[in-house]
Scaffold this motif. Sequence first.
Motif, PDB file in Angstrom:
ATOM      1  N   VAL A 137     -31.034 -17.648  27.493  1.00  0.00           N
ATOM      2  CA  VAL A 137     -32.370 -18.512  27.357  1.00  0.00           C
ATOM      3  C   VAL A 137     -32.685 -18.550  29.120  1.00  0.00           C
ATOM      4  O   VAL A 137     -32.596 -19.676  29.419  1.00  0.00           O
ATOM      5  N   THR A 138     -33.262 -19.038  28.998  1.00  0.00           N
ATOM      6  CA  THR A 138     -34.784 -19.045  30.562  1.00  0.00           C
ATOM      7  C   THR A 138     -35.603 -20.796  30.784  1.00  0.00           C
ATOM      8  O   THR A 138     -36.465 -20.235  28.993  1.00  0.00           O
ATOM      9  N   VAL A 196     -36.062 -15.286  26.198  1.00  0.00           N
ATOM     10  CA  VAL A 196     -35.002 -15.271  25.312  1.00  0.00           C
ATOM     11  C   VAL A 196     -34.245 -13.970  25.690  1.00  0.00           C
ATOM     12  O   VAL A 196     -35.085 -12.734  25.091  1.00  0.00           O
ATOM     13  N   HIS A 197     -33.260 -13.498  26.363  1.00  0.00           N
ATOM     14  CA  HIS A 197     -33.134 -12.457  26.605  1.00  0.00           C
ATOM     15  C   HIS A 197     -31.623 -11.899  26.103  1.00  0.00           C
ATOM     16  O   HIS A 197     -31.096 -12.775  26.334  1.00  0.00           O
ATOM     17  N   MET A 248     -24.472 -18.248  24.070  1.00  0.00           N
ATOM     18  CA  MET A 248     -25.678 -18.221  24.706  1.00  0.00           C
ATOM     19  C   MET A 248     -25.214 -18.120  26.143  1.00  0.00           C
ATOM     20  O   MET A 248     -25.189 -19.494  26.437  1.00  0.00           O
ATOM     21  N   TYR A 249     -25.835 -17.692  27.135  1.00  0.00           N
ATOM     22  CA  TYR A 249     -26.409 -18.063  28.519  1.00  0.00           C
ATOM     23  C   TYR A 249     -27.353 -18.773  29.141  1.00  0.00           C
ATOM     24  O   TYR A 249     -28.604 -18.411  29.359  1.00  0.00           O
ATOM     25  N   VAL A 250     -27.126 -19.993  29.566  1.00  0.00           N
ATOM     26  CA  VAL A 250     -28.761 -21.060  29.476  1.00  0.00           C
ATOM     27  C   VAL A 250     -28.887 -21.669  31.083  1.00  0.00           C
ATOM     28  O   VAL A 250     -28.261 -22.220  31.146  1.00  0.00           O
ATOM     29  N   ALA A 251     -29.792 -21.023  31.467  1.00  0.00           N
ATOM     30  CA  ALA A 251     -29.965 -21.977  32.657  1.00  0.00           C
ATOM     31  C   ALA A 251     -29.997 -23.809  33.170  1.00  0.00           C
ATOM     32  O   ALA A 251     -30.277 -24.019  31.695  1.00  0.00           O
ATOM     33  N   GLU A 252     -30.266 -24.046  34.039  1.00  0.00           N
ATOM     34  CA  GLU A 252     -29.464 -25.639  34.045  1.00  0.00           C
ATOM     35  C   GLU A 252     -30.636 -25.511  33.887  1.00  0.00           C
ATOM     36  O   GLU A 252     -31.078 -27.202  33.380  1.00  0.00           O
TER      37      GLU A 252
END
Length: 129
Positions: free
Chosen positions: A56-57, A62-63, A97-101
Motif C-alpha cells: 500500500v503506497t 494497492v499493489h 501488507m507492506y505499508v509505506a511510512e
Amino acid sequence: MNFNNLGFVDIALVLIIALFVLYPVKQEAGIEYKLGKILDHTYWGRRHSSAIKVGVTANGMVHFIGVRKRFSIEDKQGIDKQINEMVSEYPTDRVWMYVAEDVPVTYTFQVSNLFKKNGVHKVAFAGNE
C-alpha cells in the motif's frame, strides 16, 4: 434507617459481582496483526506462499505482489475481485501488507476490511524499505 432491606442489598451486590465474574467483557479487535520485515520476493517459493502479499503506497495504490497488479484505493470492486480470485485459487486466511511510512491509516483499514470481507482475517504488517 430500615434494617429489613439490608439483606436485599447484599444479594444485589453478590449478583452484580457474579455477573462481572461469569460474563467477562470480551475484547474485540478490528484485525489481527503482526509486525514483520519485508522479504525478498524474487524466490518463487516465497512469492507463492500461502499468504497473499500486497503493498500500500501513500498515493493510494494497492499493489498485489506476485501477480503484478495495481489498483487505486478507490477501485474497491477491482481490489475485491482480485482478492476473491486469489483466495479462490490459493485458499488462505493470511495477508502480508507492506505499508509505506507516509500511508494514511484509513488506507490500511480500507484494504484490511476488503480482505476481511473475503475471509482473510490474519494481517501481518511490514514497512516498505
